[in-house]
Design a protein around this motif. Structure first.
Motif, PDB file in Angstrom:
ATOM      1  N   PHE A   9      32.005   0.886 -34.724  1.00  0.00           N
ATOM      2  CA  PHE A   9      30.975   0.088 -35.326  1.00  0.00           C
ATOM      3  C   PHE A   9      31.014   0.568 -36.809  1.00  0.00           C
ATOM      4  CE2 PHE A   9      29.692   0.188 -31.021  1.00  0.00           C
ATOM      5  CZ  PHE A   9      29.564  -1.109 -30.691  1.00  0.00           C
ATOM      6  N   ARG A  10      32.072   0.246 -37.529  1.00  0.00           N
ATOM      7  CA  ARG A  10      32.367   0.537 -39.009  1.00  0.00           C
ATOM      8  C   ARG A  10      31.120  -0.039 -39.860  1.00  0.00           C
ATOM      9  NH1 ARG A  10      37.610  -0.906 -42.551  1.00  0.00           N
ATOM     10  NH2 ARG A  10      36.535  -1.097 -44.356  1.00  0.00           N
ATOM     11  N   SER A  11      30.728  -1.247 -39.449  1.00  0.00           N
ATOM     12  CA  SER A  11      29.729  -2.090 -40.182  1.00  0.00           C
ATOM     13  C   SER A  11      28.334  -1.553 -40.245  1.00  0.00           C
ATOM     14  CB  SER A  11      29.697  -3.523 -39.571  1.00  0.00           C
ATOM     15  OG  SER A  11      29.248  -3.470 -38.131  1.00  0.00           O
ATOM     16  N   GLY A  15      27.480   0.427 -45.235  1.00  0.00           N
ATOM     17  CA  GLY A  15      26.447   0.287 -46.272  1.00  0.00           C
ATOM     18  C   GLY A  15      25.938   1.545 -46.942  1.00  0.00           C
ATOM     19  N   TYR A  16      26.222   2.704 -46.234  1.00  0.00           N
ATOM     20  CA  TYR A  16      25.633   3.778 -46.732  1.00  0.00           C
ATOM     21  C   TYR A  16      26.227   4.249 -47.910  1.00  0.00           C
ATOM     22  CZ  TYR A  16      23.133   8.352 -46.862  1.00  0.00           C
ATOM     23  OH  TYR A  16      22.375   9.256 -46.981  1.00  0.00           O
ATOM     24  N   PHE A  17      27.495   3.989 -48.288  1.00  0.00           N
ATOM     25  CA  PHE A  17      28.413   4.179 -49.196  1.00  0.00           C
ATOM     26  C   PHE A  17      28.466   3.597 -50.309  1.00  0.00           C
ATOM     27  CE2 PHE A  17      29.564   6.419 -45.276  1.00  0.00           C
ATOM     28  CZ  PHE A  17      29.780   7.656 -45.689  1.00  0.00           C
ATOM     29  N   ALA A  25      30.082   8.697 -56.315  1.00  0.00           N
ATOM     30  CA  ALA A  25      30.916  10.067 -56.359  1.00  0.00           C
ATOM     31  C   ALA A  25      32.184   9.053 -55.731  1.00  0.00           C
ATOM     32  CB  ALA A  25      30.500  10.819 -55.090  1.00  0.00           C
ATOM     33  N   ILE A  26      32.143   8.283 -54.965  1.00  0.00           N
ATOM     34  CA  ILE A  26      33.383   7.521 -54.499  1.00  0.00           C
ATOM     35  C   ILE A  26      34.067   6.966 -56.017  1.00  0.00           C
ATOM     36  CG2 ILE A  26      34.539   5.483 -53.440  1.00  0.00           C
ATOM     37  CD1 ILE A  26      32.249   6.153 -50.981  1.00  0.00           C
ATOM     38  N   GLY A  27      33.319   6.386 -56.707  1.00  0.00           N
ATOM     39  CA  GLY A  27      33.808   5.798 -58.044  1.00  0.00           C
ATOM     40  C   GLY A  27      34.455   6.909 -58.936  1.00  0.00           C
ATOM     41  N   ARG A  28      34.119   8.027 -59.048  1.00  0.00           N
ATOM     42  CA  ARG A  28      34.779   9.127 -59.679  1.00  0.00           C
ATOM     43  C   ARG A  28      35.766   9.845 -58.993  1.00  0.00           C
ATOM     44  NH1 ARG A  28      28.900  10.629 -60.585  1.00  0.00           N
ATOM     45  NH2 ARG A  28      29.293  12.193 -59.039  1.00  0.00           N
ATOM     46  N   GLY A  29      36.014   9.368 -57.832  1.00  0.00           N
ATOM     47  CA  GLY A  29      37.073  10.150 -57.168  1.00  0.00           C
ATOM     48  C   GLY A  29      36.785  11.253 -56.427  1.00  0.00           C
ATOM     49  N   GLU A  30      35.548  11.702 -56.451  1.00  0.00           N
ATOM     50  CA  GLU A  30      35.136  12.900 -55.806  1.00  0.00           C
ATOM     51  C   GLU A  30      35.137  12.820 -54.110  1.00  0.00           C
ATOM     52  OE1 GLU A  30      32.621  14.092 -59.736  1.00  0.00           O
ATOM     53  OE2 GLU A  30      31.550  13.260 -58.036  1.00  0.00           O
ATOM     54  N   LEU A 146      27.191  10.104 -40.329  1.00  0.00           N
ATOM     55  CA  LEU A 146      26.468   9.904 -41.490  1.00  0.00           C
ATOM     56  C   LEU A 146      25.730  11.149 -42.074  1.00  0.00           C
ATOM     57  CD1 LEU A 146      25.686   6.144 -41.885  1.00  0.00           C
ATOM     58  CD2 LEU A 146      27.496   7.255 -42.920  1.00  0.00           C
ATOM     59  N   VAL A 147      24.752  11.669 -41.253  1.00  0.00           N
ATOM     60  CA  VAL A 147      23.911  12.667 -41.620  1.00  0.00           C
ATOM     61  C   VAL A 147      24.773  13.829 -42.061  1.00  0.00           C
ATOM     62  CG1 VAL A 147      22.226  14.482 -40.542  1.00  0.00           C
ATOM     63  CG2 VAL A 147      21.973  12.234 -40.120  1.00  0.00           C
ATOM     64  N   MET A 148      25.645  14.338 -41.212  1.00  0.00           N
ATOM     65  CA  MET A 148      26.660  15.358 -41.564  1.00  0.00           C
ATOM     66  C   MET A 148      27.656  15.088 -42.846  1.00  0.00           C
ATOM     67  SD  MET A 148      28.005  17.010 -38.045  1.00  0.00           S
ATOM     68  CE  MET A 148      28.205  15.599 -37.021  1.00  0.00           C
ATOM     69  N   ALA A 149      28.041  13.950 -42.859  1.00  0.00           N
ATOM     70  CA  ALA A 149      28.690  13.571 -44.022  1.00  0.00           C
ATOM     71  C   ALA A 149      27.996  13.507 -45.469  1.00  0.00           C
ATOM     72  CB  ALA A 149      29.484  12.229 -43.933  1.00  0.00           C
ATOM     73  N   ASP A 150      26.818  13.199 -45.207  1.00  0.00           N
ATOM     74  CA  ASP A 150      25.865  13.314 -46.368  1.00  0.00           C
ATOM     75  C   ASP A 150      25.510  14.540 -47.044  1.00  0.00           C
ATOM     76  OD1 ASP A 150      22.964  13.322 -47.623  1.00  0.00           O
ATOM     77  OD2 ASP A 150      23.442  11.219 -47.666  1.00  0.00           O
ATOM     78  N   ALA A 151      25.056  15.457 -45.983  1.00  0.00           N
ATOM     79  CA  ALA A 151      24.883  16.742 -46.071  1.00  0.00           C
ATOM     80  C   ALA A 151      26.081  17.461 -46.794  1.00  0.00           C
ATOM     81  CB  ALA A 151      24.225  17.410 -44.964  1.00  0.00           C
ATOM     82  N   ILE A 152      27.236  17.334 -46.397  1.00  0.00           N
ATOM     83  CA  ILE A 152      28.451  17.966 -46.779  1.00  0.00           C
ATOM     84  C   ILE A 152      28.623  17.367 -48.339  1.00  0.00           C
ATOM     85  CG2 ILE A 152      30.908  18.176 -46.671  1.00  0.00           C
ATOM     86  CD1 ILE A 152      30.252  17.964 -43.588  1.00  0.00           C
TER      87      ILE A 152
END
Ligand code: SAH
Length: 238
Positions: A9-11, A15-17, A25-30, A146-152
């Motif tokens: 369920f990618r959808s 939105g979170y990103f 951060a994605i825009g800057r390539g980090e 998402l919780v873990m990816a956000d915290a990282i």
């Protein structure tokens, strides 16, 4: 840091990103984010990803083959990927795990279960780590991922503008962070603690410490106990 989310369920996650800190951060390539759908690795005409529970019982289990092939494809193109599974019966995810993963890994895959969960043999074959985000059952692993990816993410250098804001944060030490305030000075007849407005930094720090201690004692007595054991000098402030 690169994240691969293995999900049906990618959808639910995209939105979170698409706004705020992670978007920048994605825009800057980090940060880089990519998606892998086990359904794209099914072999039957109905693109089936689940099957009934062995031994009987309600619900369906995510069957091994599509997930196995998805993870094998990922691992063969990115051998350094660190594979994290989500499950309510995993190790509790902590700030210290976020810190370790942010500093030691460049590419992390998060595998989201659905239904009654994932065939255990897939976890056995592929998991580098298995985390729970808390003692409750969610409908899928997308929010935990998402919780873990956000915290990282917020610990990856450059992602947060102000690295200082990381220092005093809750869970960096045994104490929770002191409460925060902003303007106006008085709101609904409640005032900001006056010491915070006088500009005396040593007094401000002492007050913040007292508030942090009080908060920790009230909400997280087990952490307060740890703090008193670890730090008998500082506790005397209280
Ligand atoms: N039947 C399982 C629950 C499955 S929940 C049990 O009782 O243990 C379905 C999926 O949601 C899981 O595979 C996992 O990916 C995710 N999930 C649910 N709650 C979670 C939690 N607290 N932490 C991490 N993942 C969770």
């Amino acid at each position: 840091m690169r994240f691969t989310f293995v999900t049906l369920f990618r959808s639910l996650m995209e939105g979170y990103f698409e706004d705020s800190i992670l978007k920048r951060a994605i825009g800057r390539g980090e940060l880089a984010v990519e998606w892998l759908n086990p359904r794209d690795f099914t072999k039957d005409r109905h693109r089936k990803v689940d099957d009934t529970v062995a031994g009987g019982g309600a619900g369906m289990v995510m069957m091994p083959q599509p997930l196995h092939d998805a993870l094998a494809a990922l691992k063969s193109r990115s051998p350094e990927v660190h594979i994290v599974f989500t499950t309510p019966v995993g190790k509790p995810f902590r700030q210290s795990d976020a810190k370790r993963l942010a500093s030691q890994r460049r590419h992390i895959a998060f595998v989201s279960g659905r239904y009654e969960g994932i065939d255990e043999r897939i976890v056995e074959l592929w998991a580098d780590e298995v985390f729970s985000i808390g003692d409750y059952i969610l409908t899928g692993g997308e929010l935990p991922s998402l919780v873990m990816a956000d915290a990282i993410s917020r610990l990856v250098p450059g992602v947060l503008g102000n690295a200082e804001s990381l220092e005093a944060e809750s869970y960096e030490t045994a104490l929770l962070e002191a409460p925060s305030f902003t303007r106006p000075k008085s709101f609904h007849n409640l005032s900001i603690p006056s010491e915070l407005l006088k500009g005396n930094h040593s007094k401000i720090n002492a007050l913040k410490k007292r508030l942090a201690i009080a908060k920790t004692k009230y909400f997280r007595p087990e952490r307060y106990l740890k703090f008193t054991q670890r730090d008998s000098d500082e506790k005397s402030i209280y």
